[in-house]
Design an enzyme around this catalytic site. Structure first.
Site, PDB file in Angstrom:
ATOM      1  N   HIS A   1      36.770   3.064 -13.358  1.00 58.09           N
ATOM      2  CA  HIS A   1      35.618   3.582 -14.112  1.00 58.09           C
ATOM      3  C   HIS A   1      35.969   4.697 -15.144  1.00 58.09           C
ATOM      4  CE1 HIS A   1      35.906   7.322 -11.900  1.00 58.09           C
ATOM      5  NE2 HIS A   1      35.595   6.785 -10.798  1.00 58.09           N
TER       6      HIS A   1
ATOM      7  N   ASP B   1       0.690  -1.121  -0.006  1.00 57.56           N
ATOM      8  CA  ASP B   1       0.090  -0.065  -0.039  1.00 57.56           C
ATOM      9  C   ASP B   1       0.961   1.342  -0.027  1.00 57.56           C
ATOM     10  OD1 ASP B   1      -2.297  -1.475   0.045  1.00 57.56           O
ATOM     11  OD2 ASP B   1      -2.817  -1.072   2.052  1.00 57.56           O
TER      12      ASP B   1
ATOM     13  N   HIS C   1      22.643   9.533 -15.924  1.00 56.35           N
ATOM     14  CA  HIS C   1      23.225   9.038 -17.091  1.00 56.35           C
ATOM     15  C   HIS C   1      22.290   8.945 -17.980  1.00 56.35           C
ATOM     16  CE1 HIS C   1      26.049   6.091 -14.066  1.00 56.35           C
ATOM     17  NE2 HIS C   1      26.123   7.599 -14.048  1.00 56.35           N
TER      18      HIS C   1
ATOM     19  N   GLU D   1      34.871  12.939 -14.319  1.00 59.21           N
ATOM     20  CA  GLU D   1      35.049  12.689 -12.735  1.00 59.21           C
ATOM     21  C   GLU D   1      36.051  11.638 -12.649  1.00 59.21           C
ATOM     22  OE1 GLU D   1      31.647  10.014 -11.736  1.00 59.21           O
ATOM     23  OE2 GLU D   1      30.501  10.738 -13.756  1.00 59.21           O
TER      24      GLU D   1
ATOM     25  N   ARG E   1      37.441  11.300  -5.670  1.00 56.63           N
ATOM     26  CA  ARG E   1      36.822  11.514  -6.966  1.00 56.63           C
ATOM     27  C   ARG E   1      36.372  13.029  -7.004  1.00 56.63           C
ATOM     28  NH1 ARG E   1      33.339   7.686  -7.166  1.00 56.63           N
ATOM     29  NH2 ARG E   1      31.493   8.692  -6.727  1.00 56.63           N
TER      30      ARG E   1
ATOM     31  N   TYR F   1      41.224   5.127  -5.924  1.00 52.41           N
ATOM     32  CA  TYR F   1      40.455   4.397  -5.021  1.00 52.41           C
ATOM     33  C   TYR F   1      41.632   3.552  -4.395  1.00 52.41           C
ATOM     34  CZ  TYR F   1      36.791   6.452  -7.541  1.00 52.41           C
ATOM     35  OH  TYR F   1      36.121   7.330  -8.250  1.00 52.41           O
TER      36      TYR F   1
ATOM     37  N   HIS G   1      29.791   2.623  -5.369  1.00 60.67           N
ATOM     38  CA  HIS G   1      28.473   2.630  -5.162  1.00 60.67           C
ATOM     39  C   HIS G   1      28.066   2.560  -3.639  1.00 60.67           C
ATOM     40  CE1 HIS G   1      27.361   1.960  -9.669  1.00 60.67           C
ATOM     41  NE2 HIS G   1      27.891   3.152  -9.406  1.00 60.67           N
TER      42      HIS G   1
ATOM     43  N   ASP H   1      25.009  16.296 -10.960  1.00 54.38           N
ATOM     44  CA  ASP H   1      25.937  15.319 -10.663  1.00 54.38           C
ATOM     45  C   ASP H   1      27.379  15.791 -10.216  1.00 54.38           C
ATOM     46  OD1 ASP H   1      26.925  12.835 -10.136  1.00 54.38           O
ATOM     47  OD2 ASP H   1      26.960  12.106 -12.380  1.00 54.38           O
TER      48      ASP H   1
ATOM     49  N   ASP I   1      29.090  12.343  -3.144  1.00 55.87           N
ATOM     50  CA  ASP I   1      28.934  12.410  -4.587  1.00 55.87           C
ATOM     51  C   ASP I   1      27.114  12.557  -4.694  1.00 55.87           C
ATOM     52  OD1 ASP I   1      27.982  11.838  -7.449  1.00 55.87           O
ATOM     53  OD2 ASP I   1      29.105  10.102  -7.485  1.00 55.87           O
TER      54      ASP I   1
ATOM     55  N   HIS J   1      30.054  10.748 -18.471  1.00 54.19           N
ATOM     56  CA  HIS J   1      28.940  10.234 -18.884  1.00 54.19           C
ATOM     57  C   HIS J   1      27.885  11.487 -19.257  1.00 54.19           C
ATOM     58  CE1 HIS J   1      26.685  11.010 -15.210  1.00 54.19           C
ATOM     59  NE2 HIS J   1      27.882  10.343 -14.888  1.00 54.19           N
TER      60      HIS J   1
ATOM     61  N   GLU K   1      34.040  15.622  -9.504  1.00 51.15           N
ATOM     62  CA  GLU K   1      33.153  15.393 -10.678  1.00 51.15           C
ATOM     63  C   GLU K   1      32.606  16.873 -10.692  1.00 51.15           C
ATOM     64  OE1 GLU K   1      29.938  12.705 -10.064  1.00 51.15           O
ATOM     65  OE2 GLU K   1      29.828  12.929 -12.021  1.00 51.15           O
TER      66      GLU K   1
HETATM   67  N1  GLY Z   1      26.519   9.907  -9.443  1.00 55.11           N
HETATM   68  C1  GLY Z   1      26.660   8.924 -10.339  1.00 55.11           C
HETATM   69  C2  GLY Z   1      27.766   9.169 -11.164  1.00 55.11           C
HETATM   70  O1  GLY Z   1      28.683  10.024 -10.725  1.00 55.11           O
HETATM   71  O2  GLY Z   1      27.931   8.535 -12.441  1.00 55.11           O
HETATM   72 MN    MN Z   2      28.623  10.896 -12.577  1.00 59.50          MN
HETATM   73 MN    MN Z   3      28.327  11.310  -9.440  1.00 63.01          MN
END
Ligand code: GLY
Ligand code: MN
Ligand code: MN
Length: 423
Positions: free
Chosen positions: A337, A37, A348, A372, A394, A376, A230, A258, A247, A341, A396
């Protein structure tokens, strides 16, 4: 806000791309059950929204093209006083016809009944191949006479790649709020607090400033947690002397931001943290400076790999020859990574990276992408000088490609050591 005129323009452009004698169907999002619900907050499906600007569920948008001309048809929920008492006012078919510049509006309960009329004599059916919506199966069942199916994304994805001035303004609005949130947590006294307290501060600022939602689940990762890409638990204590990777970006009027910043809990970088941080920052700045029309994302990626590998080599993190570390992808352990993007209606953004022939799409004026780079280093990685272990960084930013180069849309969000320490 995006004007109705702009939505009309988008529909016209989309219609032009459709084959003659075809029908394209886009469905709204549906409410998703969270637990019994209760539902997740509703968020419109991005492609449907891009072409309609309509925010309700149980809706569909059709393009019916024959003899070179296209009719647009919107299906919306019927007005229903009893249901509106529970879930809020609906636009309804009469108002929808005046607000949205489409050729016809019907109520959604008429969809299946009206469909054969639109499908008659058509050769091609367009829909979203990636959608898991069961309405697509029903559509296919009802359109068995149409043998040729085409993916809507192959048309709309290219359109969404290039942002209009109004879309860029929405992203700027989102970033203005996100800036306030990041600056607030930079200025807070953090030692002894928990990661979720910073998350709460950030998301409070998002909501307080009218951002309906975050654009993705916020990551607030202290110390070694930053090495989980993540990480979303956001529950650990903030340790004096450690770094926090944040982030977090809001979504404002459907447009994402982002942003990642990595900041010291106690406000001051240690010498080792500073060495790593400035290395990543230098790479980030140099990659951003490469951005201009015609350059490819893969060239940015390649340069980021080169520069980060060199940086890690200089700091004694990667040993042996630089060439070998690059060719054998040794850097991947510490930089696993991509460099960035597309960003827009989705964080994304659902836009292609390659043309249909497989060639990479180069950067063009009006595109928005993130840059970004990160590094690590796990706390137990004995191969790395001890002083660097347990650090994840990181940085970004969100970048607009312009006619002659780029504009860093998030340039005002502090990121130099000096700015962060003195804020
Ligand atoms: N926050 C998602 C990324 O940096 O791609
Ligand atoms: Mn990103
Ligand atoms: Mn990000």
């Amino acid at each position: 806000m995006i004007s109705q005129k702009e939505y009309t323009k988008r529909r016209k452009k989309f219609a032009k791309k459709l084959e003659n004698n075809s029908v394209a169907v886009l469905y709204s999002a549906k409410y998703k059950t969270r637990s019994n619900d209760t539902e997740y907050p509703f968020r419109q499906e991005s492609n449907f929204y891009y072409l309609s600007g309509f925010r309700e569920d149980n809706a569909a948008l059709l393009f019916v093209k024959s003899k070179g001309s296209t009719k647009t048809i919107l299906f919306v929920q019927k007005k229903d006083e009893a249901l509106e008492l529970w879930s809020g006012k609906r636009v309804g078919e009469i108002q929808a016809k005046t607000i949205f510049d489409v050729d016809a509006v019907y109520t959604s309960d008429m969809f299946i009944q009206k469909l054969p009329e639109f499908l008659k004599g058509k050769n091609t059916l367009y829909f979203d191949f990636a959608s898991k919506d069961e309405r697509i199966n029903s559509l296919k069942d009802n359109a068995k006479t149409i043998a040729s199916h085409k993916d809507i994304m192959s048309l709309i994805g290219y359109m969404r790649l290039i942002k209009s001035p109004a879309e860029i303004m929405m992203i700027q609005d989102a970033l203005e709020i996100t800036k306030k949130a990041h600056h607030k947590v930079m200025q807070l006294k953090k030692t002894g607090k928990k990661e979720y307290e910073l998350q709460a501060e950030i998301e409070y600022i998002f909501k307080k400033n009218g951002a309906y939602s975050d654009a993705y689940t916020s990551i607030v990762a202290c110390a070694n947690a930053a090495n989980t890409l993540h990480y979303v638990e956001n529950a650990a204590p903030l340790l004096d002397g450690a770094l926090i990777l944040i982030d977090a970006g809001c979504e404002f009027e459907y447009y994402a931001s982002d942003i990642t910043r990595t900041i010291p809990v106690n406000g001051k970088f240690s010498q080792a943290q500073k060495e790593l941080y400035e290395m990543v920052l230098d790479v980030q700045v140099r990659i951003i400076e490469m951005i201009k029309p015609k350059i490819k994302r893969s060239e940015l990626q390649k340069k980021a790999v080169e520069l980060l590998s060199k940086g890690m080599h200089d700091l004694g993190i990667l040993k042996g020859s630089l060439k070998k570390n690059i060719n054998k992808e040794k850097y991947k352990k510490y930089y696993p990574h991509g460099i960035g993007h597309w960003m827009g209606l989705d964080v994304h953004d659902q836009c292609p990276y390659k043309y249909e022939n497989g060639d990479e799409i180069p950067l063009m004026s009006g595109m928005v992408l993130t840059i970004e780079p990160g590094i690590y280093i796990d706390k137990d990685d004995k191969k790395v000088p001890k002083k660097y272990r347990g650090i994840g960084i990181r940085i970004e930013d969100d970048i607009l490609v312009t006619k002659n180069g780029y504009e860093n849309l998030s340039r005002e969000i502090y990121k130099s050591v000096k700015e962060i320490e003195n804020c």
